[in-house]
Design a protein around this motif. Sequence first.
Motif, mmCIF file in Angstrom:
data_model
loop_
_atom_site.group_PDB
_atom_site.id
_atom_site.type_symbol
_atom_site.label_atom_id
_atom_site.label_comp_id
_atom_site.label_asym_id
_atom_site.label_seq_id
_atom_site.Cartn_x
_atom_site.Cartn_y
_atom_site.Cartn_z
ATOM 1 N N GLN A 1 -12.866 -62.468 -30.506
ATOM 2 C CA GLN A 1 -12.205 -63.310 -31.501
ATOM 3 C C GLN A 1 -13.053 -63.444 -32.759
ATOM 4 O OE1 GLN A 1 -10.332 -66.948 -30.155
ATOM 5 N NE2 GLN A 1 -10.864 -68.006 -32.054
ATOM 6 N N ASP A 2 -14.345 -63.587 -32.590
ATOM 7 C CA ASP A 2 -15.223 -63.714 -33.754
ATOM 8 C C ASP A 2 -15.250 -62.428 -34.581
ATOM 9 O OD1 ASP A 2 -15.783 -66.314 -33.147
ATOM 10 O OD2 ASP A 2 -17.897 -65.988 -32.643
ATOM 11 N N LEU A 3 -15.222 -61.296 -33.922
ATOM 12 C CA LEU A 3 -15.169 -60.032 -34.654
ATOM 13 C C LEU A 3 -13.892 -59.950 -35.478
ATOM 14 C CD1 LEU A 3 -16.418 -57.629 -31.830
ATOM 15 C CD2 LEU A 3 -17.633 -58.141 -33.958
ATOM 16 N N ASP A 4 -12.806 -60.452 -34.923
ATOM 17 C CA ASP A 4 -11.530 -60.436 -35.629
ATOM 18 C C ASP A 4 -11.554 -61.357 -36.847
ATOM 19 O OD1 ASP A 4 -9.109 -59.041 -35.442
ATOM 20 O OD2 ASP A 4 -8.051 -60.787 -34.682
ATOM 21 N N MET A 5 -12.268 -62.461 -36.738
ATOM 22 C CA MET A 5 -12.323 -63.446 -37.816
ATOM 23 C C MET A 5 -13.475 -63.216 -38.791
ATOM 24 S SD MET A 5 -9.810 -65.602 -37.408
ATOM 25 C CE MET A 5 -8.876 -64.138 -36.955
ATOM 26 N N LEU B 1 -9.711 -75.135 -41.515
ATOM 27 C CA LEU B 1 -10.561 -76.186 -42.082
ATOM 28 C C LEU B 1 -10.574 -77.450 -41.237
ATOM 29 C CD1 LEU B 1 -9.695 -75.800 -45.878
ATOM 30 C CD2 LEU B 1 -11.735 -74.966 -44.669
ATOM 31 N N LEU B 2 -9.597 -77.588 -40.350
ATOM 32 C CA LEU B 2 -9.498 -78.792 -39.524
ATOM 33 C C LEU B 2 -10.332 -78.707 -38.243
ATOM 34 C CD1 LEU B 2 -5.664 -79.543 -39.804
ATOM 35 C CD2 LEU B 2 -7.535 -80.785 -40.911
ATOM 36 N N ILE B 3 -10.690 -77.496 -37.840
ATOM 37 C CA ILE B 3 -11.428 -77.347 -36.588
ATOM 38 C C ILE B 3 -12.933 -77.391 -36.861
ATOM 39 C CG2 ILE B 3 -9.580 -76.078 -35.449
ATOM 40 C CD1 ILE B 3 -10.983 -73.502 -36.049
ATOM 41 N N PRO B 4 -13.704 -77.878 -35.886
ATOM 42 C CA PRO B 4 -15.150 -78.039 -36.134
ATOM 43 C C PRO B 4 -15.887 -76.730 -36.331
ATOM 44 C CG PRO B 4 -14.592 -78.565 -33.851
ATOM 45 C CD PRO B 4 -13.302 -78.428 -34.579
ATOM 46 N N ASN B 5 -15.468 -75.681 -35.620
ATOM 47 C CA ASN B 5 -16.127 -74.374 -35.746
ATOM 48 C C ASN B 5 -15.082 -73.267 -35.780
ATOM 49 O OD1 ASN B 5 -18.988 -75.188 -35.499
ATOM 50 N ND2 ASN B 5 -18.392 -75.788 -33.429
ATOM 51 N N ILE B 6 -15.122 -72.437 -36.819
ATOM 52 C CA ILE B 6 -14.240 -71.279 -36.889
ATOM 53 C C ILE B 6 -14.712 -70.219 -35.910
ATOM 54 C CG2 ILE B 6 -13.418 -69.408 -38.383
ATOM 55 C CD1 ILE B 6 -13.797 -71.373 -40.754
ATOM 56 N N PHE B 7 -16.021 -70.061 -35.797
ATOM 57 C CA PHE B 7 -16.600 -69.014 -34.952
ATOM 58 C C PHE B 7 -17.100 -69.613 -33.638
ATOM 59 C CE2 PHE B 7 -16.727 -67.488 -39.276
ATOM 60 C CZ PHE B 7 -16.206 -66.216 -39.132
ATOM 61 N N LEU B 8 -16.904 -68.874 -32.562
ATOM 62 C CA LEU B 8 -17.161 -69.385 -31.221
ATOM 63 C C LEU B 8 -18.534 -69.019 -30.682
ATOM 64 C CD1 LEU B 8 -13.669 -68.563 -29.659
ATOM 65 C CD2 LEU B 8 -14.448 -70.728 -30.652
ATOM 66 N N THR B 9 -19.134 -67.963 -31.231
ATOM 67 C CA THR B 9 -20.459 -67.554 -30.765
ATOM 68 C C THR B 9 -21.518 -68.004 -31.766
ATOM 69 O OG1 THR B 9 -20.330 -65.385 -31.868
ATOM 70 C CG2 THR B 9 -19.484 -65.531 -29.613
ATOM 71 N N ASN B 10 -22.688 -68.308 -31.247
ATOM 72 C CA ASN B 10 -23.760 -68.807 -32.108
ATOM 73 C C ASN B 10 -24.128 -67.807 -33.205
ATOM 74 O OD1 ASN B 10 -23.976 -71.189 -30.675
ATOM 75 N ND2 ASN B 10 -25.621 -70.447 -29.348
ATOM 76 N N VAL B 11 -24.214 -66.521 -32.834
ATOM 77 C CA VAL B 11 -24.668 -65.519 -33.793
ATOM 78 C C VAL B 11 -23.680 -65.370 -34.950
ATOM 79 C CG1 VAL B 11 -23.650 -63.568 -32.516
ATOM 80 C CG2 VAL B 11 -25.612 -63.185 -34.019
ATOM 81 N N CYS B 12 -22.387 -65.437 -34.674
ATOM 82 C CA CYS B 12 -21.396 -65.336 -35.748
ATOM 83 C C CYS B 12 -21.272 -66.642 -36.522
ATOM 84 C CB CYS B 12 -20.041 -64.926 -35.172
ATOM 85 S SG CYS B 12 -19.971 -63.191 -34.658
ATOM 86 N N PHE C 1 -21.662 -66.415 -40.430
ATOM 87 C CA PHE C 1 -20.424 -66.397 -41.205
ATOM 88 C C PHE C 1 -19.800 -67.759 -41.514
ATOM 89 C CE2 PHE C 1 -20.127 -62.225 -38.871
ATOM 90 C CZ PHE C 1 -20.305 -61.423 -39.988
ATOM 91 N N GLU C 2 -20.138 -68.794 -40.764
ATOM 92 C CA GLU C 2 -19.380 -70.055 -40.848
ATOM 93 C C GLU C 2 -19.364 -70.655 -42.256
ATOM 94 O OE1 GLU C 2 -17.008 -73.075 -38.990
ATOM 95 O OE2 GLU C 2 -17.927 -71.369 -37.972
#
Length: 204
Positions: free
Chosen positions: A127-131, A172-183, A187-188
């Motif tokens: 998912q993070d790669l997609d985003m 913008l409403l969610i606390p984190n767009i990316f789910l993995t620490n490295v992304c 990118f956040e």
Amino acid sequence: MNAADAWKLACGNLSNSESWWEKVIQAYQEPCRHYHNVAFLDRKFKLLDELGTASDMNAVILAIIFQYYEYDPQDRASTNNLAHFQEFASTNDLPQGLRSKVEALLTGNEDDLEKNANGENDVQLLQDLDMSFLGLVSDAFLDIIKLERKEYDFMSDEAYNAMRRKALQTFLLIPNIFLTNVCRDRFEAQARANIEAEVQSLGK
């Protein structure tokens, strides 16, 4: 690592690898694909290689390939990329363990996937790669959203902008767009800046 390199890594020893690679290239070169094309795959695989956090690299590679193997922006619900992967797996006698992992990635089923040292799994990485495009530098991000708009040229500007604004505001409403620490680290912040700028450009 580009798409061709990734395919060889994951599928080079399979009996029908070459014929399926031709199918993949044909699919990703369809005229409607201004963004979800071979360059899109290349960018994802380059990032996947840079991150080096996949628990099962071959499974993630195959999931990336088949995630958008069939793509119809006018009717996303009609595509069945899981079935396309299963056909590929059957014609190549793919090992059951690898097949199950790719199926889990394509369906978003995290239950049976191993986690890394941070407690993260490959569904989250996929998912993070997609985003990840959301967190590109602003000029590159603007180039991509222009390509995405071309894939929706069947929609009026008013309808497309409303759809796009709603999706961006949700991020913008969610606390984190990316789910993995490295992304998230990489990118956040830039992603939120890009999204806020685009929301403002779209108006109310």
